[in-house]
Write an enzyme that holds these catalytic residues in place. Sequence first.
Site, PDB file in Angstrom:
ATOM      1  NE  ARG A  86      -2.897  -0.527   3.452  1.00 38.42           N
ATOM      2  CZ  ARG A  86      -3.808   0.111   4.193  1.00 38.42           C
ATOM      3  NH1 ARG A  86      -4.944   0.501   3.665  1.00 38.42           N
ATOM      4  NH2 ARG A  86      -3.559   0.356   5.463  1.00 38.42           N
ATOM      5  CE  LYS A 112       2.154  -7.053   5.369  1.00 40.90           C
ATOM      6  NZ  LYS A 112       1.800  -5.643   5.145  1.00 40.90           N
ATOM      7  NE  ARG A 152       2.106   0.120  12.083  1.00 39.28           N
ATOM      8  CZ  ARG A 152       1.583  -0.101  10.880  1.00 39.28           C
ATOM      9  NH1 ARG A 152       0.507  -0.854  10.754  1.00 39.28           N
ATOM     10  NH2 ARG A 152       2.119   0.398   9.796  1.00 39.28           N
TER      11      ARG A 152
HETATM   12  P1  ATP Z   1      -0.617  -0.921   6.932  1.00 42.33           P
HETATM   13  O1  ATP Z   1      -1.258  -1.254   5.643  1.00 42.33           O
HETATM   14  O2  ATP Z   1      -1.449  -1.240   8.128  1.00 42.33           O
HETATM   15  O3  ATP Z   1      -0.016   0.425   6.998  1.00 42.33           O
HETATM   16  P2  ATP Z   1       1.973  -2.151   6.617  1.00 42.33           P
HETATM   17  O4  ATP Z   1       2.890  -1.289   7.394  1.00 42.33           O
HETATM   18  O5  ATP Z   1       2.172  -3.603   6.701  1.00 42.33           O
HETATM   19  O6  ATP Z   1       0.496  -2.003   7.061  1.00 42.33           O
HETATM   20  P3  ATP Z   1       1.738  -2.184   3.756  1.00 42.33           P
HETATM   21  O7  ATP Z   1       1.905  -1.117   2.766  1.00 42.33           O
HETATM   22  O8  ATP Z   1       0.407  -2.819   3.878  1.00 42.33           O
HETATM   23  O9  ATP Z   1       2.143  -1.596   5.161  1.00 42.33           O
HETATM   24  O10 ATP Z   1       2.791  -3.319   3.450  1.00 42.33           O
HETATM   25  C1  ATP Z   1       4.096  -3.014   3.057  1.00 42.33           C
HETATM   26  C2  ATP Z   1       5.005  -3.301   4.218  1.00 42.33           C
HETATM   27  O11 ATP Z   1       5.084  -4.696   4.404  1.00 42.33           O
HETATM   28  C3  ATP Z   1       6.439  -2.873   3.992  1.00 42.33           C
HETATM   29  O12 ATP Z   1       6.636  -1.548   4.388  1.00 42.33           O
HETATM   30  C4  ATP Z   1       7.227  -3.872   4.855  1.00 42.33           C
HETATM   31  O13 ATP Z   1       7.291  -3.428   6.185  1.00 42.33           O
HETATM   32  C5  ATP Z   1       6.362  -5.097   4.843  1.00 42.33           C
HETATM   33  N1  ATP Z   1       6.831  -6.135   3.893  1.00 42.33           N
HETATM   34  C6  ATP Z   1       7.391  -6.000   2.680  1.00 42.33           C
HETATM   35  N2  ATP Z   1       7.623  -7.201   2.119  1.00 42.33           N
HETATM   36  C7  ATP Z   1       7.198  -8.122   3.019  1.00 42.33           C
HETATM   37  C8  ATP Z   1       7.156  -9.532   3.026  1.00 42.33           C
HETATM   38  N3  ATP Z   1       7.589 -10.283   2.004  1.00 42.33           N
HETATM   39  N4  ATP Z   1       6.652 -10.124   4.130  1.00 42.33           N
HETATM   40  C9  ATP Z   1       6.200  -9.423   5.175  1.00 42.33           C
HETATM   41  N5  ATP Z   1       6.204  -8.093   5.221  1.00 42.33           N
HETATM   42  C10 ATP Z   1       6.698  -7.443   4.149  1.00 42.33           C
HETATM   43  C1  BTN Z   2       0.607  -4.999   1.601  1.00 39.56           C
HETATM   44  O1  BTN Z   2       0.639  -5.626   2.656  1.00 39.56           O
HETATM   45  O2  BTN Z   2       0.871  -3.804   1.544  1.00 39.56           O
HETATM   46  C2  BTN Z   2       0.171  -5.669   0.352  1.00 39.56           C
HETATM   47  C3  BTN Z   2       1.279  -6.417  -0.317  1.00 39.56           C
HETATM   48  C4  BTN Z   2       0.784  -7.078  -1.586  1.00 39.56           C
HETATM   49  C5  BTN Z   2       1.847  -7.845  -2.314  1.00 39.56           C
HETATM   50  C6  BTN Z   2       1.316  -8.574  -3.506  1.00 39.56           C
HETATM   51  S1  BTN Z   2       2.493  -9.694  -4.217  1.00 39.56           S
HETATM   52  C7  BTN Z   2       1.474  -9.913  -5.634  1.00 39.56           C
HETATM   53  C8  BTN Z   2       0.906  -8.544  -5.965  1.00 39.56           C
HETATM   54  N1  BTN Z   2       1.820  -7.797  -6.812  1.00 39.56           N
HETATM   55  C9  BTN Z   2       2.292  -6.712  -6.202  1.00 39.56           C
HETATM   56  O3  BTN Z   2       3.111  -5.907  -6.695  1.00 39.56           O
HETATM   57  N2  BTN Z   2       1.781  -6.617  -4.958  1.00 39.56           N
HETATM   58  C10 BTN Z   2       0.859  -7.705  -4.670  1.00 39.56           C
END
Ligand code: ATP
Ligand code: BTN
Length: 247
Positions: A42, A107, A245
């Site tokens: 996101r 996560k 969080r």
């Molecule tokens: P929110 O959406 O609540 O703000 P979030 O901090 O998890 O949650 P997202 O944009 O949803 O943010 O997810 C991207 C985030 O996920 C990255 O900033 C990193 O911290 C984490 N991330 C990236 N790759 C992975 C992965 N393969 N497995 C777990 N976490 C990951």
């Molecule tokens: C998140 O937690 O912010 C969402 C992560 C979503 C990752 C998946 S991997 C397959 C698809 N292709 C992308 O570039 N992102 C989603």
Amino acid sequence: SDSNVIVEPVIDSTNQYMLDRIPHLQSGDTCLAEYQSAGRGRRGRQWISPFGCNLYLSTYWKLEQGPAAAIGLSLVVGIVIAETLNKLCGNKVKVKWPNDLYMNDKKLAGILVELTGKTGDAAHIIIGVGINIGMSKNIIQKEETINQAWSALIDEIENVERNELAGNIINSLKESLRIFEKQGLKPFLSRWFELDNFLGRKVKLLIGNDIVVGIEKGINEQGALLLQKENGEIIPYIGGEISLRSN
Ligand code: ATP
Ligand code: BTN
């Protein structure tokens, strides 16, 4: 007619691949990749996507109700994937509003729903799912460390049949999205409460520069997160710019 699956070894982002092909897609069409060079989360954040060990997939869905129904849809996707994974690993997989999966309080997977379409028209939805399966600490290169606690299915089960899992996910997604189109979130609500990682816990919401704290009380029929304030009042929160969080 039946939908199609395409498998790419290397791709920038499966979501981008599908977004670029919307005019040619039908509901259920799915792209899978072994590696993403520009996997995204996101708000422009990066999704770390090492080769050959995880699942990265994007499914197209044409949503006749239009873009406003996308929030409910993304919650349904989380529920369905959590339930599919829970068949393999003893109900350890939980959901975090609005669209993450957690295992052991870390996560495990992320869902990124992207869409095009004007209010009043059908929405073209790309449902992106990234699930950590065999990713290990030493696969991840130094420059791309993940800045929060994460888990992988391999922490709980030794052998995961990735192809079989992908097939199960795609099929249960299609089935559930058809139900969601007809009946909305209602048939899924009690399932969300079964899976909610933060239900009854003290949490904080980051909303822009604001922080709101309270006890997490699940979701309402619109898919809004319910937060109980100190004075007992329960307030619904909805919208894409909110991060949940633990507190
Ligand atoms: P929110 O959406 O609540 O703000 P979030 O901090 O998890 O949650 P997202 O944009 O949803 O943010 O997810 C991207 C985030 O996920 C990255 O900033 C990193 O911290 C984490 N991330 C990236 N790759 C992975 C992965 N393969 N497995 C777990 N976490 C990951
Ligand atoms: C998140 O937690 O912010 C969402 C992560 C979503 C990752 C998946 S991997 C397959 C698809 N292709 C992308 O570039 N992102 C989603």
